[in-house]
Scaffold this active site. Structure first.
Site, PDB file in Angstrom:
ATOM      1  N   SER A 155       5.941  -4.853   5.166  1.00 46.12           N
ATOM      2  CA  SER A 155       5.250  -6.109   4.898  1.00 46.12           C
ATOM      3  C   SER A 155       4.274  -6.467   6.022  1.00 46.12           C
ATOM      4  O   SER A 155       3.097  -6.149   5.950  1.00 46.12           O
ATOM      5  CB  SER A 155       6.281  -7.227   4.689  1.00 46.12           C
ATOM      6  OG  SER A 155       5.647  -8.421   4.319  1.00 46.12           O
ATOM      7  N   ARG A 156       4.753  -7.124   7.065  1.00 46.08           N
ATOM      8  CA  ARG A 156       3.931  -7.526   8.200  1.00 46.08           C
ATOM      9  C   ARG A 156       4.663  -7.164   9.481  1.00 46.08           C
ATOM     10  O   ARG A 156       5.851  -7.443   9.632  1.00 46.08           O
ATOM     11  CB  ARG A 156       3.625  -9.034   8.159  1.00 46.08           C
ATOM     12  CG  ARG A 156       2.720  -9.461   7.015  1.00 46.08           C
ATOM     13  CD  ARG A 156       1.287  -8.961   7.227  1.00 46.08           C
ATOM     14  NE  ARG A 156       0.411  -9.323   6.118  1.00 46.08           N
ATOM     15  CZ  ARG A 156       0.184  -8.563   5.065  1.00 46.08           C
ATOM     16  NH1 ARG A 156       0.787  -7.392   4.961  1.00 46.08           N
ATOM     17  NH2 ARG A 156      -0.654  -8.938   4.121  1.00 46.08           N
ATOM     18  N   PHE A 214       0.308   0.967   0.798  1.00 41.95           N
ATOM     19  CA  PHE A 214      -0.594   0.555  -0.283  1.00 41.95           C
ATOM     20  C   PHE A 214      -1.437   1.708  -0.816  1.00 41.95           C
ATOM     21  O   PHE A 214      -2.105   1.574  -1.845  1.00 41.95           O
ATOM     22  CB  PHE A 214      -1.552  -0.530   0.231  1.00 41.95           C
ATOM     23  CG  PHE A 214      -2.637   0.017   1.135  1.00 41.95           C
ATOM     24  CD1 PHE A 214      -3.904   0.264   0.647  1.00 41.95           C
ATOM     25  CD2 PHE A 214      -2.382   0.318   2.470  1.00 41.95           C
ATOM     26  CE1 PHE A 214      -4.908   0.771   1.464  1.00 41.95           C
ATOM     27  CE2 PHE A 214      -3.357   0.830   3.293  1.00 41.95           C
ATOM     28  CZ  PHE A 214      -4.632   1.056   2.787  1.00 41.95           C
ATOM     29  N   HIS A 248       0.799   2.240   8.202  1.00 44.78           N
ATOM     30  CA  HIS A 248       0.341   1.227   7.245  1.00 44.78           C
ATOM     31  C   HIS A 248      -0.271   1.890   6.007  1.00 44.78           C
ATOM     32  O   HIS A 248      -1.401   1.592   5.607  1.00 44.78           O
ATOM     33  CB  HIS A 248      -0.684   0.293   7.902  1.00 44.78           C
ATOM     34  CG  HIS A 248      -0.713  -1.079   7.279  1.00 44.78           C
ATOM     35  ND1 HIS A 248      -0.849  -2.232   8.018  1.00 44.78           N
ATOM     36  CD2 HIS A 248      -0.625  -1.482   5.989  1.00 44.78           C
ATOM     37  CE1 HIS A 248      -0.850  -3.272   7.199  1.00 44.78           C
ATOM     38  NE2 HIS A 248      -0.727  -2.832   5.963  1.00 44.78           N
ATOM     39  N   ASP A 300       6.328   0.689   8.429  1.00 44.68           N
ATOM     40  CA  ASP A 300       4.970   1.042   8.025  1.00 44.68           C
ATOM     41  C   ASP A 300       3.963   0.087   8.652  1.00 44.68           C
ATOM     42  O   ASP A 300       2.759   0.265   8.489  1.00 44.68           O
ATOM     43  CB  ASP A 300       4.846   1.011   6.492  1.00 44.68           C
ATOM     44  CG  ASP A 300       3.500   1.526   6.012  1.00 44.68           C
ATOM     45  OD1 ASP A 300       3.107   2.625   6.430  1.00 44.68           O
ATOM     46  OD2 ASP A 300       2.831   0.819   5.218  1.00 44.68           O
ATOM     47  N   GLU A 307      -0.576  -3.435  15.833  1.00 46.56           N
ATOM     48  CA  GLU A 307      -1.183  -2.233  15.265  1.00 46.56           C
ATOM     49  C   GLU A 307      -2.701  -2.239  15.300  1.00 46.56           C
ATOM     50  O   GLU A 307      -3.336  -1.183  15.198  1.00 46.56           O
ATOM     51  CB  GLU A 307      -0.728  -2.027  13.824  1.00 46.56           C
ATOM     52  CG  GLU A 307      -1.236  -3.073  12.851  1.00 46.56           C
ATOM     53  CD  GLU A 307      -0.735  -2.833  11.431  1.00 46.56           C
ATOM     54  OE1 GLU A 307      -1.579  -2.711  10.532  1.00 46.56           O
ATOM     55  OE2 GLU A 307       0.489  -2.757  11.225  1.00 46.56           O
ATOM     56  N   ILE A 333       6.585  -7.342  -5.122  1.00 49.44           N
ATOM     57  CA  ILE A 333       7.036  -6.126  -4.448  1.00 49.44           C
ATOM     58  C   ILE A 333       8.535  -6.166  -4.216  1.00 49.44           C
ATOM     59  O   ILE A 333       9.266  -5.230  -4.564  1.00 49.44           O
ATOM     60  CB  ILE A 333       6.282  -5.927  -3.123  1.00 49.44           C
ATOM     61  CG1 ILE A 333       4.797  -5.694  -3.382  1.00 49.44           C
ATOM     62  CG2 ILE A 333       6.889  -4.756  -2.328  1.00 49.44           C
ATOM     63  CD1 ILE A 333       3.931  -5.720  -2.137  1.00 49.44           C
TER      64      ILE A 333
END
Length: 332
Positions: free
Chosen positions: A233-234, A298, A295, A258, A263, A154
């Protein structure tokens, strides 16, 4: 074979059913996996989970007692799984190491462009028939210094887009240097140098003890004034409390997120008619220069197709005793 699939949404049902209807009996559960819901996997040999499901030792022990043999993550990250406990109970753990790096990389660039050019704010104004341009002055990406933390599949795509597509000066930080990126002018530097010198910082590294709160008060104090930060990412890569303080002091030019450290229990659900008691999240949403999504980086047809296919193929290969694809098996 029976598989309990936790935390499912309509898109999960659609793509997983299409990938596994010929071989598997899929039990779709809307609730997340946790200590109170593990018993719902009774009669299943496998469970399928996502990023915010809880797969700690007590949950794993419950699953083992039910006869579950494999936990399949329909994602790449696995920091929510106690791999030691899984090993102790003889439960295999598999993941989807790469589904569609283009999905996340393209979304990252989209967030950056929207934030930098204030597209999200302009869209909101136009909906109210406000076509004034005051307050919407943005900046070019061209010629700025972008820092990419993590140049796996990525991060490499993001670095390439920023370098070749927008002619940014791109700094990169990763334990492994990608020669193809070096060939196009990406410059690898120590992480602390990148965080100090970049106008734009975009995060694409896994969550480990070394990267937890990689962006903290010290980094924000040393960063360039007006730095723009993007995280797809995280969530825990950023200390959100420290970020709020930097935003209040106007040291940060903009943030696109994101993901968010806390979360779980918030993202992926419609809470529009509820009161959210997370004061940190609510404070972040008050800043005009913070753009947050739930999120969804993806979430493309291509990625969901690949996730479903890889997840169910891995479960099938495990049951059949076949070798698993490289990077899939975490434990087992």
């Amino acid at each position: 074979m029976n598989i309990a699939i936790y935390g499912t949404k309509t898109y999960d049902r659609h793509f997983l059913a299409a990938a596994g209807q010929d071989r598997f009996n899929l039990r779709f559960l809307e609730v997340p996996l946790g200590r109170d819901t593990a018993q719902l996997a009774a009669g299943c040999e496998a469970v399928c989970v996502f990023v915010n499901d809880v797969v700690d030792r007590p949950v794993i022990e419950q699953l083992a007692a039910l006869g579950v043999r494999i936990v399949a993550l329909r994602c790449a990250g696995y920091n929510n799984v106690d791999l030691t406990a899984a090993s102790d109970q003889g439960i295999a753990v598999v993941r989807v190491p790469a589904y569609s790096p283009h999905a996340v990389s393209e979304f990252t660039i989209g967030l950056l462009l929207s934030l930098d050019r204030k597209i999200h704010r302009a869209w909101s104004r136009v909906r109210d028939n406000n076509f004034a341009l005051d307050g919407l002055v943005g900046r070019n990406l061209h010629g700025r210094t972008a820092g990419v933390v993590g140049t796996g599949q990525i991060g490499a795509l993001v670095a390439r887009a920023l370098r070749a597509g927008f002619c940014c000066e791109v700094l990169a930080s990763d334990p492994v240097i990608d020669p193809a990126l070096v060939d196009i002018g990406v410059r690898y530097v120590p992480r602390e140098v990148l965080l100090r010198e970049a106008d734009i910082i975009t995060l694409h590294c896994p969550l480990t003890p070394d990267t937890r709160h990689l962006i903290d008060a010290e980094v924000l104090a040393a960063a360039r004034p007006g730095v723009v930060i993007v995280n797809t990412s995280r969530g825990a890569l950023i200390d959100a409390v420290a970020l709020i303080e930097a935003l209040k002091r106007k040291r940060v030019g903009g943030v696109a997120l994101d993901v968010y450290e806390q979360e779980a229990g918030i993202f992926f659900d419609d809470l529009s008619s509820q009161i959210i008691d997370d004061d940190v999240l609510q404070r972040l949403l008050t800043f005009p220069n913070v753009l947050m999504t739930g999120h969804q980086a993806f979430l493309t047809e291509e990625a969901l197709t690949a996730i479903a296919a890889t997840t169910l193929r891995s479960i099938g290969d495990f049951v059949d005793g076949k070798p698993l694809a490289e990077g899939v098996c975490l434990q087992g």
